[in-house]
Scaffold this motif. Structure first.
Motif, short mmCIF file in Angstrom:
data_model
loop_
_atom_site.label_atom_id
_atom_site.label_comp_id
_atom_site.label_asym_id
_atom_site.label_seq_id
_atom_site.Cartn_x
_atom_site.Cartn_y
_atom_site.Cartn_z
N ARG A 304 0.83 -1.21 0.00
CA ARG A 304 0.00 0.00 0.00
C ARG A 304 0.86 1.26 0.00
O ARG A 304 0.54 2.26 -0.66
CB ARG A 304 -0.91 0.00 1.23
CG ARG A 304 -2.02 1.04 1.16
CD ARG A 304 -2.87 0.98 2.42
NE ARG A 304 -3.53 -0.30 2.57
CZ ARG A 304 -4.66 -0.62 1.94
NH1 ARG A 304 -5.23 0.24 1.12
NH2 ARG A 304 -5.21 -1.80 2.14
N CYS A 305 1.99 1.22 0.71
CA CYS A 305 2.88 2.37 0.75
C CYS A 305 3.47 2.66 -0.63
O CYS A 305 3.48 3.80 -1.10
CB CYS A 305 4.00 2.13 1.77
SG CYS A 305 5.22 3.45 1.89
N TYR A 306 3.95 1.62 -1.30
CA TYR A 306 4.49 1.80 -2.65
C TYR A 306 3.41 2.26 -3.62
O TYR A 306 3.66 3.09 -4.51
CB TYR A 306 5.11 0.50 -3.15
CG TYR A 306 6.49 0.23 -2.59
CD1 TYR A 306 7.54 1.12 -2.80
CD2 TYR A 306 6.76 -0.91 -1.85
CE1 TYR A 306 8.80 0.89 -2.29
CE2 TYR A 306 8.02 -1.15 -1.32
CZ TYR A 306 9.04 -0.26 -1.56
OH TYR A 306 10.28 -0.50 -1.05
N THR A 307 2.21 1.74 -3.49
CA THR A 307 1.12 2.13 -4.39
C THR A 307 0.76 3.60 -4.22
O THR A 307 0.62 4.34 -5.20
CB THR A 307 -0.11 1.25 -4.13
OG1 THR A 307 0.23 -0.13 -4.28
CG2 THR A 307 -1.23 1.59 -5.11
N GLU A 308 0.64 4.04 -2.98
CA GLU A 308 0.30 5.44 -2.73
C GLU A 308 1.41 6.37 -3.20
O GLU A 308 1.15 7.44 -3.74
CB GLU A 308 0.03 5.65 -1.24
CG GLU A 308 -1.24 4.98 -0.73
CD GLU A 308 -2.48 5.55 -1.37
OE1 GLU A 308 -2.47 6.75 -1.74
OE2 GLU A 308 -3.47 4.81 -1.52
N GLU A 309 2.65 5.94 -3.03
CA GLU A 309 3.78 6.77 -3.47
C GLU A 309 3.80 6.92 -4.99
O GLU A 309 4.07 8.00 -5.52
CB GLU A 309 5.09 6.15 -2.98
CG GLU A 309 6.32 6.98 -3.32
CD GLU A 309 7.59 6.34 -2.80
OE1 GLU A 309 8.69 6.82 -3.14
OE2 GLU A 309 7.49 5.33 -2.06
N ALA A 310 3.50 5.82 -5.69
CA ALA A 310 3.47 5.89 -7.16
C ALA A 310 2.29 6.72 -7.66
O ALA A 310 2.44 7.53 -8.60
CB ALA A 310 3.41 4.48 -7.74
N LEU A 311 1.12 6.56 -7.05
CA LEU A 311 -0.05 7.31 -7.50
C LEU A 311 0.07 8.79 -7.18
O LEU A 311 -0.47 9.64 -7.90
CB LEU A 311 -1.31 6.74 -6.84
CG LEU A 311 -1.70 5.31 -7.25
CD1 LEU A 311 -2.93 4.86 -6.49
CD2 LEU A 311 -1.96 5.23 -8.74
N LYS A 313 2.61 10.64 -7.51
CA LYS A 313 3.40 11.32 -8.52
C LYS A 313 2.58 11.72 -9.74
O LYS A 313 2.97 12.62 -10.48
CB LYS A 313 4.55 10.42 -8.97
CG LYS A 313 5.54 10.11 -7.86
CD LYS A 313 6.62 9.17 -8.34
CE LYS A 313 7.59 8.83 -7.21
NZ LYS A 313 8.64 7.87 -7.67
N SER A 314 1.47 11.04 -9.98
CA SER A 314 0.64 11.32 -11.16
C SER A 314 -0.60 12.14 -10.84
O SER A 314 -1.39 12.41 -11.73
CB SER A 314 0.22 9.99 -11.81
OG SER A 314 -0.55 9.22 -10.92
N ARG A 315 -0.78 12.50 -9.59
CA ARG A 315 -1.96 13.29 -9.23
C ARG A 315 -1.76 14.74 -9.64
O ARG A 315 -0.72 15.34 -9.37
CB ARG A 315 -2.23 13.22 -7.73
CG ARG A 315 -2.74 11.86 -7.25
CD ARG A 315 -3.36 11.98 -5.86
NE ARG A 315 -3.73 10.68 -5.35
CZ ARG A 315 -3.04 9.99 -4.45
NH1 ARG A 315 -1.92 10.49 -3.97
NH2 ARG A 315 -3.45 8.82 -4.04
#
Length: 463
Positions: A304-311, A313-315
């Protein structure tokens, strides 16, 4: 929270303690016919002395269970295990596997059993009481009217939206409370590899997240030191079915109308995986290898941490916590300002294209006029050579070629200023502005005459 399911805090309990509480409904039997309400069933010495002969589970199943115990460090010395026994083939098989491990493993641990009776006519686990007694184990049989509570535990005192979810949550809370009272530090559940694979597929398809059941994790409750372990996470469901049929285990069939009234999503996932297994026989072995990191306790938080960090960047918009605050020193542009900037940029590009087109057209015109000028000069030179040939037939053809060559050389070797001046003169002549460019054309003419005289002198010297 386990305290939510503690019968001592239940307002409907009539102020009674859990010992002898009629609302709690914990059953035991001093005889086979008459049941009494006490907190748990201690092992009867006479039964323990004549303990039923232990069953030997299949070697393949025990090997997979042993791998799961080692990989996820499920059982440690002096652990007190509480097995959640529902009466199905999985939990009954796990009961006998734990008894076999207790006898064979050098690690000492104790086993207690707990069954939750939801008080529904379609599910009656009371036949398990004499069976567990024959094994000489401490048995907690807890009876709660879960279905009746579900009718008034929903929103605004209505019926709950999902009876299955409510029943599962209540059972889990009662197991936590029982483990705390019995001073057990490990709650043992009987989910197997098929259940974990179906949960992972459901999480991927419906939640877009890679997650499954954990093999060993600590519950988030500071008041009790309790872990949940699943020793059957590497075992296929077919192994438990075969063992239960071969040994004639007293399986309690659950016919709850809420669970079997219509096909559920888990049943669809089971059919999907079964169909794919027909094409790929090693499907579940590969799924088991892929799920080993997902079964770790920290896998969900890490993913979940990696997913939130990746998302993040594109927000395009800022997080809700920083809403209205600029992320840097520059103020954020409004939508109107962005549209105006885009319009100005487009207009600038159009102007640049127009200038480029004009320059290209002018360059083409200059090249065309330069070629025409060369042709005119060449033709005039040829005419002069023709007149000179009439005067002297022997020398004029050679001089004519030199003169034509000189006109071409003079233009090809002229400087950039001279070429520009000549093109301007010709353009001015076209528009009757010849007088303004006399100086430039005179200079170009003088250079041409000097070049012509030099070529003539050279020609005479050669002759």
């Amino acid at each position: 929270d386990a305290s939510l399911f503690d019968d001592d805090n239940d307002p409907n309990n009539g102020g009674k303690d859990s010992d002898g509480s009629e609302k709690e409904g914990i059953l035991t039997s001093s005889s086979t016919a008459n049941y009494q309400l006490i907190s748990s069933i201690p092992p009867i010495p006479s039964v323990h002395q004549h303990r039923k002969k232990l069953l030997n589970p299949p070697k393949k199943m025990m090997r997979l269970i042993h791998q799961a115990l080692l990989h996820h460090e499920m059982i440690k010395p002096n652990d007190a295990l509480l097995l959640g026994l529902s009466g199905g083939k999985d939990s009954l098989t796990l009961l006998h596997c734990l008894l076999f491990l207790q006898k064979k493993l050098p690690t000492p641990f104790t086993i207690q059993v707990c069954t939750i009776d939801p008080s529904t006519p379609s599910f009656d686990p009371s036949p398990l009481i004499p069976y567990v007694e024959s094994l000489g184990l401490k048995y907690h049989y807890i009876k709660q009217n879960i279905v009746e509570r579900a009718n008034t535990s929903g929103e605004n005192g209505g019926v709950v939206s999902s009876l299955c979810a409510y029943c599962a949550r209540m059972k889990r809370g009662l197991l936590y409370a029982t483990a705390r009272k019995a001073q057990c530090n490990k709650l043992v559940l009987a989910q197997h590899l098929d259940d974990c694979a179906e949960s992972m597929m459901m999480s991927i398809m419906h939640n877009g997240f890679l997650r499954t059941m954990k093999a060993n994790y600590v519950i988030n409750d500071a008041s009790v030191n309790l872990s949940v372990i699943r020793p059957l996470v590497y075992c296929r469901e077919s192994l438990m079915t075969q063992f239960a049929n071969d040994e004639g285990l007293p399986v309690i069939n659950e016919n709850c109308p809420a669970c079997f009234e219509e096909p559920k999503e888990r049943a669809r996932m089971k059919k999907l995986l079964t169909r794919e297994e027909a094409l790929y026989p090693n499907l579940y072995d590969n799924i088991r290898k892929a799920m080993i990191p997902l079964m770790h306790e920290d896998s969900t938080s890490i993913i979940r941490c990696y997913t939130e960090e990746a998302l993040a960047k594109s927000r395009k918009e800022q997080p809700s916590s920083n809403k209205g605050k600029p992320t840097s020193g520059k103020p954020r542009k409004t939508k109107r300002e962005k549209m105006k900037e885009k319009h100005d940029r487009k207009k600038h590009y159009q102007q640049q294209n127009i200038v480029k087109d004009e320059q290209k057209t002018h360059h083409d015109d200059c090249n065309h006029e330069l070629v025409n000028g060369n042709r005119e000069t060449t033709s005039s030179t040829n005419m002069n050579g023709h007149h000179q040939q009439n005067a002297d037939d022997d020398s004029m053809p050679l001089q004519d070629s030199y003169i034509a060559e000189a006109s071409l050389v003079s233009l090809s070797n002229a400087s950039d200023e001279q070429i520009v001046a000549e093109l301007a003169r010709r353009k001015a002549m076209k528009y009757k502005l010849h007088g303004s460019m006399l100086k430039s054309s005179d200079k170009l003419t003088s250079d041409y005459q000097v070049t012509k005289s030099n070529i003539t002198s050279k020609n005479n010297a050669d002759c």
